[in-house]
Design a protein around this motif. Structure first.
Motif, PDB file in Angstrom:
ATOM      1  N   LEU A 194      -5.108  -2.729  -4.521  1.00  0.00           N
ATOM      2  CA  LEU A 194      -5.879  -3.366  -3.452  1.00  0.00           C
ATOM      3  C   LEU A 194      -6.851  -4.405  -4.003  1.00  0.00           C
ATOM      4  O   LEU A 194      -7.075  -5.450  -3.374  1.00  0.00           O
ATOM      5  N   TYR A 197     -10.542  -3.468   3.706  1.00  0.00           N
ATOM      6  CA  TYR A 197      -9.397  -3.776   4.567  1.00  0.00           C
ATOM      7  C   TYR A 197      -9.514  -3.146   5.954  1.00  0.00           C
ATOM      8  O   TYR A 197      -9.114  -3.754   6.949  1.00  0.00           O
ATOM      9  N   VAL A 247      -3.974   2.772  -6.175  1.00  0.00           N
ATOM     10  CA  VAL A 247      -4.469   2.135  -4.944  1.00  0.00           C
ATOM     11  C   VAL A 247      -5.655   1.218  -5.254  1.00  0.00           C
ATOM     12  O   VAL A 247      -5.733   0.097  -4.734  1.00  0.00           O
ATOM     13  N   MET A 299     -10.392  -0.071   0.012  1.00  0.00           N
ATOM     14  CA  MET A 299      -9.795   0.338   1.286  1.00  0.00           C
ATOM     15  C   MET A 299     -10.736   0.043   2.452  1.00  0.00           C
ATOM     16  O   MET A 299     -10.298  -0.420   3.517  1.00  0.00           O
ATOM     17  N   LEU A 303       0.831  -1.206   0.000  1.00  0.00           N
ATOM     18  CA  LEU A 303       0.000   0.000   0.000  1.00  0.00           C
ATOM     19  C   LEU A 303       0.868   1.259   0.000  1.00  0.00           C
ATOM     20  O   LEU A 303       0.611   2.208  -0.753  1.00  0.00           O
TER      21      LEU A 303
END
Length: 461
Positions: A156, A217, A152, A214, A101
Motif C-alpha cells: 500500500l 485509502y 500489506v 489502509m 490488495l
C-alpha cells in the motif's frame, strides 16, 4: 502543446538541484527500509549474543523471498496505477489497486504457510548450524506469522507513491521504523523476550505502517479508491500486475540465492561466529549502500528525460554528479569503518571480543574496494534510465550474482574463510570495470549517432 511544470523542470532546472530534490526522499526511504533488519541485529546482539545475530543473518534470505513476493505485487501495481492515472483511466487504476490488495494478502498467507511447513529444513539449507537453529526458528516463525502485515504495509505504501504522494509514503515508513526501534528496546530489554521480542517488534511496527496506509485509502483522502467490488480478482488485472512486477521478483530471488550461498560458505569454513560477524558487517554496509541506491534512483528520471530529449550534455552532467556524490557518501562511510572499526562492531555486541575481532577482520576485506561501488551502482542505473534494460540488468546482476556466485564456489576451496570474504571485493572490482567499459562504449555510440543525424537529415531533404 505546453509542457508540464515537471517536464520543464527536468529539462531546464540546474541538474545539481534536481538531483538533490529527487534524492532526499529516495535516500530517506532506503534508509528506513534498512533500519528494520539492522536495528533487530543491534538489539539481539547486545541483548542475546552473537548466536542471535547469526540467526537473523541466516533468516535474511527467507525474508528476501517474502519481500520478493511482496514486490511482485506491490511494485507491479504501483507502476500500473501511475500509468493508468497518467492515461486518465481512474477506474482501471482502482481495479488494479483492489486486486493488488487481495493479491498481497493471498500471496503473503500462502508464502507464510509454505515457510512454516518447511521452516526447519529451509533454515538448515540456508546455513543454520545446530547452535543457531533454535534462535533462527524462534525469530523466523514470528516473522512468517506476521508476514501479511509486512506485505500489506509495503504494498500500500508503494501504491501511495504511485498516485503521487511520495512524502506521505515516506512518513508512513519512517513511523514504522521508529516504532520498531522503540518496540525492540521494550521487548528485548524491558520484557526480556530476547530474539522473539525483536521479531515481534518488527511485526508490530510493520502492522502500524499497514494500518496507517489502509486508513489513508478507506478515509476517502486517496486519489485511487478501494471498493469491495474491486477486491474480487480479475484475470487480466492479475496478469498485468505479475508481468510488470516480475523483474523485481526475479532480482530479489537471485539476491536471496547469493545470500544463501554466502551463508553456507561462512557456516562451512567459519561456523556460527563467522555468520554473526558478516551479519554485523553487512548491517553496517547497508547504511552506506542505501543512500547510494537513493541517489541512483533519483538520477534515473533526470537522465531518462534528457536522454529522450537528446540533451546528452545534461545526461552526462547528471551521471557525473550522481557518481561523484555516491562516491563521496560511500567514501565517508568507508573512512569511518577504517578509523573506528572496533567501535562500530561493538554496537552489536560490546561484551564479545571474539565477535569484534572477527568482524573487524572481515570488514577490512569485504570493504576493500568499497569506494568504487558508488560509480558501479549509478552506472548500472544509467542503462535502466535510458531504456537499455539488458545492459542495466546485466550490470546489476554482475556484482552480486554473475561474478560473486562463481567466486564463492571457487575461492574458498583454496583459501577457506578468507576465500569467502575475498569473493565480494573481487566481484566488486570486476563489476566496476565492466560498468566503466559499458559506459565508454555507450557514449562512443551515442556520439557517433549524433554526428550521423545531421548528415542523414540533409540527405533526406
Amino acid at each position: 502543446m505546453e509542457k508540464t511544470r515537471g517536464a520543464r523542470e527536468l529539462e531546464l532546472a540546474p541538474v545539481g538541484r534536481l538531483l538533490w530534490k529527487f534524492s532526499l526522499p529516495a535516500i530517506a526511504g532506503m534508509l528506513v527500509n534498512a533500519l528494520y533488519n539492522v536495528v533487530d541485529r543491534i538489539f539481539v546482539g547486545r541483548g542475546v549474543g552473537p548466536l542471535a545475530i547469526a540467526a537473523t543473518t541466516v533468516a535474511f534470505p527467507l525474508m528476501m523471498v517474502l519481500m520478493a513476493l511482496t514486490m511482485l505485487v506491490g511494485m507491479g501495481a504501483t507502476a500500473l496505477i501511475s500509468i493508468r492515472l497518467g492515461e486518465r483511466k481512474k477506474e482501471e487504476a482502482e481495479v488494479v489497486a483492489g486486486n493488488a490488495l487481495t493479491l498481497l494478502v493471498l500471496v503473503a498467507l500462502s508464502a507464510s504457510a509454505v515457510g512454516l511447513a518447511f521452516l526447519r529444513p529451509l533454515l538448515s539449507s540456508f546455513g543454520a548450524l545446530e547452535n543457531v537453529l533454535p534462535y533462527a526458528l524462534e525469530y523466523t516463525r514470528i516473522i512468517l506469522l506476521g508476514n501479511v502485515l509486512m506485505s500489506v504495509g509495503f504494498g500500500l505504501s508503494s501504491m501511495i507513491r504511485g498516485e503521487g504522494q511520495p512524502f506521505l509514503a515516506m512518513v508512513i515508513n519512517i513511523v514504522g521504523a521508529l516504532s520498531n526501534i522503540i518496540l525492540d528496546y521494550v521487548t528485548v530489554f524491558s520484557l526480556g523476550m530476547g530474539i522473539k521480542g525483536a521479531a515481534l517488534a518488527t511485526v508490530v511496527s510493520q502492522g502500524i505502517s499497514a494500518a496507517w496506509a489502509m486508513y489513508y485509502y478507506v478515509s476517502g483522502r486517496s486519489v485511487v479508491r478501494l471498493s469491495v467490488r474491486n477486491l474480487v480478482l480479475r484475470r487480466s488485472a492479475c496478469l498485468k500486475i505479475f508481468s510488470v512486477g516480475f523483474p523485481h521478483l526475479a532480482l530479489q530471488l537471485v539476491h536471496s540465492l547469493q545470500q544463501v550461498i554466502f551463508n553456507r560458505g561462512l557456516s562451512h569454513y567459519g561456523g556460527d561466529l563467522a555468520i554473526a560477524a558478516v551479519g554485523v558487517v553487512f548491517s553496517l554496509g547497508t547504511f552506506m549502500f542505501m543512500p547510494v541506491m537513493g541517489i541512483s534512483q533519483a538520477a534515473q528520471p533526470i537522465i531518462g528525460f534528457n536522454y529522450g530529449a537528446r540533451r546528452m550534455d545534461r545526461v552526462k552532467e547528471a551521471l557525473k554528479l550522481a557518481s561523484f556524490w555516491a562516491t563521496v557518501i560511500i567514501g565517508v562511510g568507508y573512512t569511518v569503518t577504517r578509523i573506528w572499526p572496533e567501535e562500530l562492531v561493538a554496537l552489536f555486541g560490546r561484551q564479545d571480543p571474539q565477535l569484534i575481532s572477527l568482524a573487524v577482520e572481515a570488514m577490512r576485506i569485504l570493504f576493500f574496494v568499497l569506494p568504487l561501488i558508488g560509480f558501479q551502482i549509478v552506472g548500472s542505473g544509467y542503462f535502466q534510465a535510458t531504456g537499455k534494460p539488458l545492459q542495466g540488468t546485466l550490470l546489476t546482476l554482475s556484482r552480486q550474482v554473475l561474478l560473486l556466485i562463481p567466486l564463492l564456489l571457487v575461492l574458498p576451496r583454496f583459501w577457506g574463510l578468507h576465500g569467502v570474504w575475498w569473493s565480494l571485493p573481487v566481484s566488486d572490482l570486476g563489476s566496476t570495470l565492466l560498468t566503466a567499459a559499458f559506459l565508454y562504449y555507450d557514449f562512443r555510440s551515442e556520439a557517433a549517432n549524433s554526428r550521423n543525424i545531421p548528415a542523414l537529415s540533409k540527405e533526406g531533404s
